[in-house]
Design an enzyme around this catalytic site. Sequence first.
Site, PDB file in Angstrom:
ATOM      1  N   GLU A   1      -3.156   0.385  -2.794  1.00  0.00           N
ATOM      2  CA  GLU A   1      -2.263   0.172  -3.937  1.00  0.00           C
ATOM      3  C   GLU A   1      -1.255  -0.909  -3.597  1.00  0.00           C
ATOM      4  OE1 GLU A   1      -0.205   3.376  -5.882  1.00  0.00           O
ATOM      5  OE2 GLU A   1      -1.726   4.830  -5.258  1.00  0.00           O
TER       6      GLU A   1
ATOM      7  N   GLU B   1      -6.630  12.951   1.242  1.00  0.00           N
ATOM      8  CA  GLU B   1      -5.430  12.232   0.837  1.00  0.00           C
ATOM      9  C   GLU B   1      -4.214  13.144   0.870  1.00  0.00           C
ATOM     10  OE1 GLU B   1      -5.729  10.134  -2.759  1.00  0.00           O
ATOM     11  OE2 GLU B   1      -7.439   8.925  -2.143  1.00  0.00           O
TER      12      GLU B   1
END
Length: 300
Positions: free
Chosen positions: A199, A7
């Site tokens: 998200e 990430e």
Amino acid sequence: YWLTFNEINVMTMSPFTGGGVVIDRVENKQQAIYQALHHQFVASALATKRGHEIIPGAQIGCMLARIESYPHTCNPEDILKAQHENQMNLFFTDVHARGEYPNYMNRYFEENNIVIQTEPGDAEILKNNTVDFISFSYYMTLTVSAGPEGEKAAGNLIGGVKNPYLQSSDWGWQIDPIGLRVTLNTFYDRYQKPLFIVENGLGAYDKVEEDGSVHDTYRIDYLRQHIAQMKEAIADGVDLIGYTSWGPIDLVSMSTSEMSKRYGFIYVDLDDDGNGTLQRSKKDSFNWYKNVIATNGEEL
């Protein structure tokens, strides 16, 4: 298996913040940030390589805080400005998904006196260990102008010019469900890799009624409209493999450090000063989203 070992968050490794990198004792802060980022790119590629070795057939992805930039007007200078902003955001996934630095960064590095120091084998590591899919967060779009025109709008650590065609959240973030469809199509056209929205949600003030209920129809509307645009993107041909909202339970907002900026389907009795019982209760959005999951998005 779907893994996101590697990430890189544009908001914590970008020229805007320099988060995670000590830059207060260097002359060229941009140099320090992008040099550190290069090391993270290589480490990420090595994590992808190792993940594939440990779990043959595993699908490993990267993560980007995606903020689509629109031009404020049809002025070519605004269009060029928006293109540049999008490139600077997509730079991170360009390296992850394509395995090399994009040419458009050469001018940026040159104009900012940035020289990336690489080690022998770095280019091969990046090229041979690209990600299998791209995951990203999406909350809003931004509108940018090459000039001083336009009323300013708030954003996720960065802001832009207010888009008159969009509504805003309690914190001034512009709500753009169609922008999610635009983002999904842009990503898929660019990379031709599966996409995963990890998200997406609405930070809002929630009112607790006398009976303890929270009627957050605004959150339901937000999510309903965004999921509907996901369906449209899939019909467009986008390979969208998953969606997770932010987030299932109220917590302190990263962007403002407030408890009152609530995202969850579950209300937590806690205020911005840390006062409260921590008791949890279901908002109206809880059972609505439970049914969305049960029907795989068919019932909104």
